[in-house]
Design a protein around this motif. Sequence first.
Motif, mmCIF file in Angstrom:
data_model
loop_
_atom_site.group_PDB
_atom_site.id
_atom_site.type_symbol
_atom_site.label_atom_id
_atom_site.label_comp_id
_atom_site.label_asym_id
_atom_site.label_seq_id
_atom_site.Cartn_x
_atom_site.Cartn_y
_atom_site.Cartn_z
ATOM 1 N N THR A 106 7.528 -39.236 31.974
ATOM 2 C CA THR A 106 6.820 -38.085 32.520
ATOM 3 C C THR A 106 7.749 -36.889 32.513
ATOM 4 O O THR A 106 8.907 -36.990 32.921
ATOM 5 C CB THR A 106 6.356 -38.356 33.963
ATOM 6 N N HIS B 195 -7.896 -22.593 26.205
ATOM 7 C CA HIS B 195 -7.661 -24.042 26.282
ATOM 8 C C HIS B 195 -8.961 -24.832 26.169
ATOM 9 O O HIS B 195 -8.957 -25.945 25.639
ATOM 10 C CB HIS B 195 -6.893 -24.390 27.555
ATOM 11 N N ASN B 196 -10.045 -24.281 26.638
ATOM 12 C CA ASN B 196 -11.334 -24.956 26.474
ATOM 13 C C ASN B 196 -11.754 -25.002 25.011
ATOM 14 O O ASN B 196 -12.558 -25.852 24.623
ATOM 15 C CB ASN B 196 -12.416 -24.266 27.304
ATOM 16 N N GLU C 41 -0.920 -38.023 28.015
ATOM 17 C CA GLU C 41 -1.647 -37.211 28.991
ATOM 18 C C GLU C 41 -0.890 -35.906 29.177
ATOM 19 O O GLU C 41 0.349 -35.886 29.180
ATOM 20 C CB GLU C 41 -1.736 -37.949 30.332
ATOM 21 N N TYR C 42 -1.637 -34.810 29.324
ATOM 22 C CA TYR C 42 -1.021 -33.494 29.480
ATOM 23 C C TYR C 42 -1.955 -32.673 30.361
ATOM 24 O O TYR C 42 -3.090 -32.428 29.993
ATOM 25 C CB TYR C 42 -0.846 -32.856 28.102
ATOM 26 N N ARG C 43 -1.468 -32.302 31.524
ATOM 27 C CA ARG C 43 -2.269 -31.519 32.472
ATOM 28 C C ARG C 43 -1.505 -30.261 32.852
ATOM 29 O O ARG C 43 -0.287 -30.293 33.002
ATOM 30 C CB ARG C 43 -2.571 -32.320 33.725
ATOM 31 N N ILE C 44 -2.245 -29.173 33.031
ATOM 32 C CA ILE C 44 -1.652 -27.904 33.440
ATOM 33 C C ILE C 44 -2.436 -27.397 34.644
ATOM 34 O O ILE C 44 -3.668 -27.375 34.626
ATOM 35 C CB ILE C 44 -1.686 -26.871 32.305
ATOM 36 N N PHE C 45 -1.702 -26.996 35.688
ATOM 37 C CA PHE C 45 -2.292 -26.502 36.927
ATOM 38 C C PHE C 45 -1.826 -25.070 37.165
ATOM 39 O O PHE C 45 -0.705 -24.706 36.822
ATOM 40 C CB PHE C 45 -1.860 -27.375 38.111
ATOM 41 N N ALA D 271 2.937 -27.838 34.520
ATOM 42 C CA ALA D 271 2.471 -28.810 33.543
ATOM 43 C C ALA D 271 3.105 -30.168 33.800
ATOM 44 O O ALA D 271 4.279 -30.255 34.165
ATOM 45 C CB ALA D 271 2.818 -28.335 32.134
ATOM 46 N N VAL D 272 2.304 -31.205 33.603
ATOM 47 C CA VAL D 272 2.771 -32.583 33.683
ATOM 48 C C VAL D 272 2.357 -33.258 32.379
ATOM 49 O O VAL D 272 1.179 -33.221 32.007
ATOM 50 C CB VAL D 272 2.167 -33.322 34.892
ATOM 51 N N MET D 273 3.337 -33.832 31.706
ATOM 52 C CA MET D 273 3.092 -34.469 30.423
ATOM 53 C C MET D 273 3.610 -35.900 30.479
ATOM 54 O O MET D 273 4.758 -36.137 30.874
ATOM 55 C CB MET D 273 3.833 -33.695 29.328
#
Length: 106
Positions: free
Chosen positions: A3, A22-23, A40-44, A54-56
């Motif tokens: 991570t 991004h959409n 998995e890749y999330r951006i808040f 970001a968490v990848m």
Amino acid sequence: MHTRAFRMNLDPGQEQEYLRRHNEISPELVALLHNAGIEEYRIFLDPERHALFAVMIHQERHGLDDLPAHPVMQRWWQHMKDIMPSNADGSPRSVDLQPMFSLPRP
């Protein structure tokens, strides 16, 4: 799996444009990221500070180091640099975040 977490910034007033872009992310870029080993890749967004967190999660064996030279990645960075602080190569300015806590598993 590994991570990584990092912070980027967004220019004020660009939240909706960032979300729209991004959409509409291209299937070519999605495939490139998956092929590089990203699971998995999330951006808040912190809207008060215009900070993106970001968490990848990626595979142990990955191709992340090759992404900056890839033309698809370069096109994406050029597409995004007008709405966020960027480096000379077009990549977004980012700061790696240090892990401080992880909830133990039961």
